[in-house]
Design a protein around this motif. Structure first.
Motif, PDB file in Angstrom:
ATOM      1  N   PHE A  20       8.610  11.324  -1.279  1.00 13.62           N
ATOM      2  CA  PHE A  20       9.927  11.269  -0.644  1.00 13.62           C
ATOM      3  C   PHE A  20      10.093   9.994   0.155  1.00 13.62           C
ATOM      4  CE2 PHE A  20      10.251  16.052  -1.137  1.00 13.62           C
ATOM      5  CZ  PHE A  20      11.404  16.009  -1.907  1.00 13.62           C
ATOM      6  N   GLU A  24      12.944   7.080  -0.448  1.00 14.76           N
ATOM      7  CA  GLU A  24      13.828   6.558   0.585  1.00 14.76           C
ATOM      8  C   GLU A  24      13.782   5.035   0.581  1.00 14.76           C
ATOM      9  OE1 GLU A  24      15.978   7.962   2.581  1.00 14.76           O
ATOM     10  OE2 GLU A  24      15.600   9.968   1.729  1.00 14.76           O
ATOM     11  N   LYS A  25      12.578   4.488   0.396  1.00 15.83           N
ATOM     12  CA  LYS A  25      12.453   3.042   0.377  1.00 15.83           C
ATOM     13  C   LYS A  25      13.189   2.463  -0.838  1.00 15.83           C
ATOM     14  CE  LYS A  25       7.948   2.742   2.752  1.00 15.83           C
ATOM     15  NZ  LYS A  25       6.527   2.362   2.632  1.00 15.83           N
ATOM     16  N   LYS A  27      15.789   3.718  -2.428  1.00 15.95           N
ATOM     17  CA  LYS A  27      17.225   3.781  -2.169  1.00 15.95           C
ATOM     18  C   LYS A  27      17.659   2.624  -1.290  1.00 15.95           C
ATOM     19  CE  LYS A  27      17.853   8.790  -2.638  1.00 15.95           C
ATOM     20  NZ  LYS A  27      18.203  10.049  -1.941  1.00 15.95           N
ATOM     21  N   SER A  28      16.802   2.386  -0.284  1.00 12.88           N
ATOM     22  CA  SER A  28      17.138   1.297   0.630  1.00 12.88           C
ATOM     23  C   SER A  28      17.126  -0.025  -0.115  1.00 12.88           C
ATOM     24  CB  SER A  28      16.137   1.274   1.798  1.00 12.88           C
ATOM     25  OG  SER A  28      16.386   0.160   2.631  1.00 12.88           O
TER      26      SER A  28
END
Length: 638
Positions: A20, A24-25, A27-28
């Motif tokens: 997860f 998140e990374k 997506k960033s």
């Protein structure tokens, strides 16, 4: 086991958390990349908007640069002929005689190309050069025309003696090959120049005009002596002399024209274009044909003044000139019409002469105020046959068939009408060229008409001026004999008039019958009356005994009648024998008439003598001739 499971779940839970965290990374990072792409797209649009005007300007600059290069090249080309002006000008002003004509023409061609380029440029700055080039071009063309003229004059300076070439049967001279080559080069250049500057395809070029003028004069000068000779040889020494074949210079004149014209055509062909040959040949020969026409007009006037004796000259002229026109037409394709126009007056005069000759024959007989009292033939008969014999010289010979064409153009009997079968055209009809069997047949028909006219008028005149049918018969027989002898003795006349044998025999029989008519009188005295119903009548042929018996059986009245018959026969017979011997007969006529008389009289007298010669008992008082004496006397008549 529980502990182990918890450991495993804890481990998996940790991995999930790591996953997860990575997500998140990602997506960033994706958001950052998207932001970068948006910024890049915006920057690209900004660059494109900035670069597009620069690219368009660059393309325009490239086109401009190309046009500038082309203009520079055009200027260079325009300046190139200007740079050569001095060199071409020197060549043209020096003239073609200073060097090779080919080099001179090449300089003119280069100047013409340069002039065309200057005119296409449409630059005002080049107008002076255009004017200068145009003047040089005209000067060059003028110089070439002068050379063309001078070369022709040099080639035409010496005229030829047509008589010498015709007599020796030598070919007439043509322009030399070297001169032809020079003239051809000049003509090609001038013709091309005229074709480029003229809108008319049929325009006469200067070289054609110069050629026709100079060579036309050459032809006239070469033929002038023969034209004069043709007129001079037509002059008559004796006014009544019949023209003799080939005594005039027309044959030599036409042969010289043929030779010179064909030689001229041969000179024209290597110099000029094929489509110009015929017209230029006609133009070159035009002046000579005018002189030829003038000569023929003078000949025609001479023939008209001496029609009855010199119409034969007309036949000869028509024959030679017709042959000339056919030859020139076949080899040049030209000159037929002007030649036929030239000879038309003589052709018409010759047509009229046939009727005039018939009229003259009729008139000469009708105007006779006396005929020979001895029955001799009249001169008009020999003259008429001499005319017919002379005509055969112009009938169907290879070198002269003028009379055949005249007869065929008139047609059967056409000579009897003043305007028969005449054509308004100067050219003859197609049947005028049928000079074979038809020409001979028509001549025989014309000769038959002539002989009929002669003999019919002679017969009528004899009945008026000669006393007695026997003399009239001798006269007719003599003239028929002259006609027949002339035909049979002439190698030219005989083949054409063999068909008149029957007609002449008929006339001969007519003359014989007229002559024998006078012998009816003595024949009548030899006829007696015999009674076939009396028995015991002795037959003739029994000699003196039979004659004595016959005479003894006659009454005194019958004896006196027989004696009178013998006396009358003797007187009539002696008179006719004396007349017969006094007549001027042709040998054949005398023999023929003598045989005819003997055939009639001898058997009649022999029968009569056999029966009645004892009437005077051999004393000869009444019976003057015995059979042998009479036979000898009759034989002496032939």
């Amino acid at each position: 086991m529980v502990a182990m499971r918890k450991g495993a779940f804890a481990e998996e839970s940790a991995e999930v958390e790591v996953l997860f965290a990575n997500m998140e990374k990602m997506k960033s990072l994706t958001k950052k990349i998207q932001g970068s792409m948006n910024r890049l797209e915006t920057s690209g649009k900004t660059v494109e908007d900035a670069v597009r005007p620069i690219y368009g300007n660059t393309a325009k600059l490239q086109t401009t640069n190309t046009n500038i290069d082309k203009i520079i090249d055009a200027i260079d080309r325009l300046r190139a002929p200007l740079d050569q002006t001095d060199r071409e000008e020197r060549i043209i002003k020096a003239g073609p005689r200073k060097g090779e004509v080919r080099d001179y023409i090449s300089a003119l061609d280069r100047l013409t190309v340069a002039l065309s380029d200057l005119k296409r440029s449409n630059l005002r700055s080049n107008q002076d050069a255009i004017n200068k080039y145009s003047a040089l071009t005209r000067q060059g063309a003028k110089n070439l025309e002068d050379v063309f003229r001078d070369e022709l004059r040099q080639a035409s300076a010496r005229t030829v003696d047509g008589l010498e070439y015709v007599v020796k049967n030598n070919p007439f001279p043509i322009i030399s090959q070297e001169t032809q080559s020079t003239l051809r080069i000049i003509n090609q250049h001038i013709s091309n120049s005229v074709a480029q500057t003229s809108q008319s395809d049929g325009r006469e070029t200067p070289t054609q005009r110069i050629y026709a003028e100079i060579r036309g004069e050459y032809l006239v000068n070469s033929l002038r002596t023969l034209a004069a000779a043709t007129i001079s040889t037509a002059r008559k020494v004796q006014a009544d002399a019949i023209y003799k074949r080939k005594s005039n210079g027309i044959e030599t004149y036409t042969k010289a024209i043929e030779g010179l014209f064909l030689a001229e055509y041969e000179s024209i062909c290597p110099i000029f274009a094929r489509n110009e040959w015929g017209a230029l040949c006609a133009a070159t020969c035009q002046a000579s044909l005018r002189e030829f026409e003038k000569t023929l007009r003078e000949l025609n006037q001479h023939i008209i003044r001496n029609l009855l004796t010199d119409c034969f000259l007309g036949y000869e002229v028509v024959g030679f000139v017709s042959k000339l026109s056919i030859t020139l037409e076949s080899k040049t394709g030209e000159l037929k019409r002007p030649i036929y126009d030239a000879v038309k007056p003589i052709r018409e005069t010759s047509k009229a002469s046939l009727g005039k000759l018939l009229d003259d024959t009729r008139t000469r007989v009708q105007t006779l105020v006396a005929l020979p009292m001895d029955g001799a033939p009249v001169p008009v008969t020999r003259d008429t046959m001499t005319r017919l014999q002379a005509m055969t010289d112009y009938l169907d010979l290879p070198e002269s068939d003028g009379l055949s064409s005249i007869l065929t153009s008139l047609g059967s009997g056409g000579w009897n009408a003043a305007t028969a079968n005449t054509s308004s055209s100067s050219l003859p009809t197609m049947k005028s060229f049928d000079v074979g069997a038809d020409g001979r047949k028509l001549f025989m028909e014309y000769a038959s008409d002539t002989i009929d006219t002669l003999l019919q008028n002679l017969e009528g005149k004899a009945k008026m001026l000669l006393k007695g049918k026997n003399l009239q018969g001798v006269f007719i027989a003599n003239n028929v004999c002259i006609i027949n002898e002339t035909i049979q003795s002439s190698t030219l006349l005989r083949p054409h008039l063999q068909g008149l044998t029957g007609k002449l025999q008929s006339w001969s029989k007519r003359g014989t019958a007229m002559y024998l008519d006078a012998w009816r009188e003595p024949s009548g005295h030899l006829l007696d009356v015999q009674y076939t119903n009396r028995s015991g009548r002795p037959h003739s042929g029994g000699g003196a005994t039979e004659s004595a018996a016959i005479v003894k059986g006659l009454s005194s009245k019958d004896k006196d009648a027989i004696k009178e018959k013998f006396k009358s026969f003797n007187a009539s017979f002696d008179d006719l024998v004396s007349r017969h011997k006094s007549y001027n007969m042709e040998k054949e006529v005398r023999q023929q008439l003598g045989r005819e008389v003997q055939t009639i009289i001898e058997p009649l007298y022999g029968r009569f003598w056999d029966r009645y010669h004892e009437i005077d008992k051999g004393k000869g008082k009444y019976v003057k001739y015995d059979k042998s004496q009479l036979g000898a006397t009759l034989a002496s008549l032939a």
